[in-house]
Write an enzyme that holds these catalytic residues in place. Sequence first.
Site, short mmCIF file in Angstrom:
data_model
loop_
_atom_site.label_atom_id
_atom_site.label_comp_id
_atom_site.label_asym_id
_atom_site.label_seq_id
_atom_site.Cartn_x
_atom_site.Cartn_y
_atom_site.Cartn_z
N LYS A 184 2.09 -3.49 6.85
CA LYS A 184 2.56 -3.52 5.46
C LYS A 184 4.07 -3.26 5.42
O LYS A 184 4.80 -3.90 4.67
CB LYS A 184 1.83 -2.46 4.62
CG LYS A 184 0.35 -2.75 4.40
CD LYS A 184 0.12 -3.96 3.52
CE LYS A 184 -1.36 -4.24 3.31
NZ LYS A 184 -1.62 -5.61 2.84
N TYR A 231 -2.05 -0.69 10.88
CA TYR A 231 -2.24 -1.31 9.56
C TYR A 231 -1.03 -1.00 8.65
O TYR A 231 -0.46 -1.89 8.04
CB TYR A 231 -3.54 -0.80 8.91
CG TYR A 231 -3.61 -1.13 7.44
CD1 TYR A 231 -3.88 -2.43 7.01
CD2 TYR A 231 -3.39 -0.15 6.46
CE1 TYR A 231 -3.90 -2.75 5.66
CE2 TYR A 231 -3.43 -0.46 5.11
CZ TYR A 231 -3.68 -1.76 4.71
OH TYR A 231 -3.70 -2.07 3.37
N SER A 270 0.84 -1.21 0.00
CA SER A 270 0.00 0.00 0.00
C SER A 270 0.87 1.25 0.00
O SER A 270 1.97 1.26 0.58
CB SER A 270 -0.85 -0.03 1.27
OG SER A 270 -1.45 1.22 1.49
P1 NAD Z 1 -10.75 -7.42 1.25
O1 NAD Z 1 -10.95 -7.42 2.73
O2 NAD Z 1 -11.90 -7.22 0.38
O3 NAD Z 1 -10.01 -8.78 0.83
C1 NAD Z 1 -9.15 -9.49 1.69
C2 NAD Z 1 -9.60 -10.93 1.68
O4 NAD Z 1 -8.74 -11.69 2.53
C3 NAD Z 1 -11.03 -11.13 2.21
O5 NAD Z 1 -11.75 -11.94 1.32
C4 NAD Z 1 -10.83 -11.82 3.56
O6 NAD Z 1 -11.90 -12.71 3.85
C5 NAD Z 1 -9.53 -12.56 3.31
N1 NAD Z 1 -8.73 -12.86 4.51
C6 NAD Z 1 -8.31 -12.00 5.48
N2 NAD Z 1 -7.58 -12.68 6.38
C7 NAD Z 1 -7.56 -13.98 5.98
C8 NAD Z 1 -6.97 -15.15 6.50
N3 NAD Z 1 -6.28 -15.14 7.65
N4 NAD Z 1 -7.14 -16.31 5.85
C9 NAD Z 1 -7.86 -16.34 4.69
N5 NAD Z 1 -8.44 -15.27 4.14
C10 NAD Z 1 -8.28 -14.09 4.79
O7 NAD Z 1 -9.60 -6.34 0.94
P2 NAD Z 1 -9.12 -5.78 -0.46
O8 NAD Z 1 -9.55 -4.37 -0.56
O9 NAD Z 1 -9.44 -6.72 -1.53
O10 NAD Z 1 -7.55 -5.75 -0.19
C11 NAD Z 1 -6.72 -6.82 -0.55
C12 NAD Z 1 -5.32 -6.53 -0.06
O11 NAD Z 1 -4.89 -5.30 -0.62
C13 NAD Z 1 -5.21 -6.37 1.45
O12 NAD Z 1 -4.00 -6.95 1.87
C14 NAD Z 1 -5.17 -4.88 1.65
O13 NAD Z 1 -4.46 -4.52 2.81
C15 NAD Z 1 -4.43 -4.43 0.40
N6 NAD Z 1 -4.73 -3.04 0.03
C16 NAD Z 1 -6.03 -2.66 -0.14
C17 NAD Z 1 -6.31 -1.34 -0.47
C18 NAD Z 1 -7.73 -0.86 -0.62
O14 NAD Z 1 -7.95 0.34 -0.55
N7 NAD Z 1 -8.71 -1.74 -0.83
C19 NAD Z 1 -5.27 -0.43 -0.67
C20 NAD Z 1 -3.95 -0.86 -0.50
C21 NAD Z 1 -3.69 -2.18 -0.16
C1 WQD Z 2 -10.10 9.19 0.75
C2 WQD Z 2 -10.40 10.65 1.03
C3 WQD Z 2 -10.83 11.13 3.36
C4 WQD Z 2 -14.55 8.87 3.70
C5 WQD Z 2 -7.15 4.37 2.69
C6 WQD Z 2 -6.02 3.84 3.53
C7 WQD Z 2 -4.85 3.51 2.65
C8 WQD Z 2 -5.28 2.58 1.52
C9 WQD Z 2 -6.43 3.13 0.77
C10 WQD Z 2 -5.04 0.32 2.25
C11 WQD Z 2 -9.72 11.15 2.31
C12 WQD Z 2 -12.06 11.38 2.51
C13 WQD Z 2 -13.39 9.44 3.20
C14 WQD Z 2 -15.63 9.71 4.07
C15 WQD Z 2 -14.33 11.62 3.41
N1 WQD Z 2 -5.72 1.32 2.04
N2 WQD Z 2 -13.28 10.78 3.06
N3 WQD Z 2 -15.47 11.06 3.90
O1 WQD Z 2 -7.64 7.29 3.60
O2 WQD Z 2 -6.83 7.86 1.26
O3 WQD Z 2 -6.69 5.56 2.06
O4 WQD Z 2 -7.50 3.42 1.68
O5 WQD Z 2 -3.87 0.21 2.16
O6 WQD Z 2 -3.89 2.92 3.47
O7 WQD Z 2 -5.65 4.82 4.48
O8 WQD Z 2 -8.88 6.46 1.54
O9 WQD Z 2 -11.22 6.36 0.80
O10 WQD Z 2 -10.71 6.42 3.28
O11 WQD Z 2 -10.34 8.44 1.92
O12 WQD Z 2 -14.24 12.83 3.30
O13 WQD Z 2 -16.69 9.25 4.56
O14 WQD Z 2 -11.81 10.77 1.27
O15 WQD Z 2 -10.69 12.10 4.34
O16 WQD Z 2 -9.35 12.46 2.07
P1 WQD Z 2 -7.48 6.92 2.20
P2 WQD Z 2 -10.38 6.85 1.91
#
Ligand code: NAD
Ligand code: WQD
Length: 337
Positions: A153, A149, A124
């Site tokens: 990472k 979190y 991330s």
């Molecule tokens: P998500 O929660 O939709 O998907 C994660 C999946 O992993 C889920 O289906 C959950 O059931 C499964 N899971 C969690 N722990 C588990 C375990 N111990 N054993 C088996 N399954 C398990 O999340 P996502 O948005 O698809 O994110 C996927 C990855 O990408 C995550 O590692 C997240 O941290 C990373 N990521 C997400 C975002 C985002 O904004 N969505 C941004 C940056 C990084």
């Molecule tokens: C986006 C913008 C909020 C909700 C997060 C994690 C990051 C990564 C991606 C996993 C911000 C604003 C949001 C609301 C708002 N995840 N906002 N009202 O915080 O950029 O990133 O997800 O790795 O680590 O921190 O994403 O979608 O939460 O927010 O005003 O109800 O929207 O303040 O500026 P963020 P977000």
Amino acid sequence: MEILLAGGAGYIGSHTAVELVEQGHDVIIVDNYSNSSKEVINRIEKITGKQVQAFEADIKDKTEIMSIMKETKPDCVIHFAGMKAVGESVAKPIDYYRNNIDTTLTLLECMKECNVNQIVFSSSATVYGEENDIPYVETMKRGNCSNPYGWTKYMMEQIFEDAANADENLSVVILRYFNPIGAHQSGEIGEDPQGIPNNLMPYIAQVAVGRRDHLTIFGNDYPTKDGTCRRDYIHVMDLANGHLKAVEFARDHKGYHIFNLGTGEPYSVLEIVEAFEKANGIKIKYEFGDRRLGDLTEYWADAQKAQEVLGWKTERDIEDMCRDTWNWQKNNPHGYA
Ligand code: NAD
Ligand code: WQD
């Protein structure tokens, strides 16, 4: 290739599964459904017209994962399985360290014992922390994360780096996602957060569908042109395509490699609201509220390396992201339930 998707039933994993299957790969989804629904598997099969192998298992359970790896003999693993809610990680740090670190160690141990040498990891932009200049470049130091979190990472990236340094057969590709939004254009799969959404786009979609009254915009006094924070939003299908490129790259390159996956173009919260309204012809009621603790003013990716080395670039714009989000949400007002 046979590709094992740990956490493959989740938001990003399910979209990646579709992309991989459509490009001729076989996927093996392993998920404990702690943050996803089994219905996802049916939807992936519906979109692709192909049967998908799915196992219900906890990635921390070494006995189970060893047995799945021995049975399925994957060429590559993609590690999506993690807990990802920033606020929750502050309240439950031990759960986050346990789940996120332990899944990583278990996968690496099982891979070594089963002679699986390629892994792609969902990292991330949060690992760039609070002190780097923008845009973020892969060569910058990671650290100064603002929540547990983010530290998970950071630590997982370090574990992968040390593992790759110690094992010349290992290929590790770290993908640092920026802000994934949108959904598959079919409207069959999309983001389905449990409870009140933490993230902006799912919140907007739930206001649009009538599940929430209004959006609270967290702060309008940031030093940006409209006072709201700016982020690098990326369509989840572009992100999925990035995994395809990463898997192909891992097959041909040993060692430890990091790529940003973002568009390089930031949008403010207000611009996202306006884009959603324009793309879908729906008014989104919003109010300004206090700043959210830990939010940075703005950041976006330098996406050059992924373009030059992986041959990857984004193809979908903000209008596509807003339209596809709404297509998913209006067809599935209560998600997969
Ligand atoms: P998500 O929660 O939709 O998907 C994660 C999946 O992993 C889920 O289906 C959950 O059931 C499964 N899971 C969690 N722990 C588990 C375990 N111990 N054993 C088996 N399954 C398990 O999340 P996502 O948005 O698809 O994110 C996927 C990855 O990408 C995550 O590692 C997240 O941290 C990373 N990521 C997400 C975002 C985002 O904004 N969505 C941004 C940056 C990084
Ligand atoms: C986006 C913008 C909020 C909700 C997060 C994690 C990051 C990564 C991606 C996993 C911000 C604003 C949001 C609301 C708002 N995840 N906002 N009202 O915080 O950029 O990133 O997800 O790795 O680590 O921190 O994403 O979608 O939460 O927010 O005003 O109800 O929207 O303040 O500026 P963020 P977000």
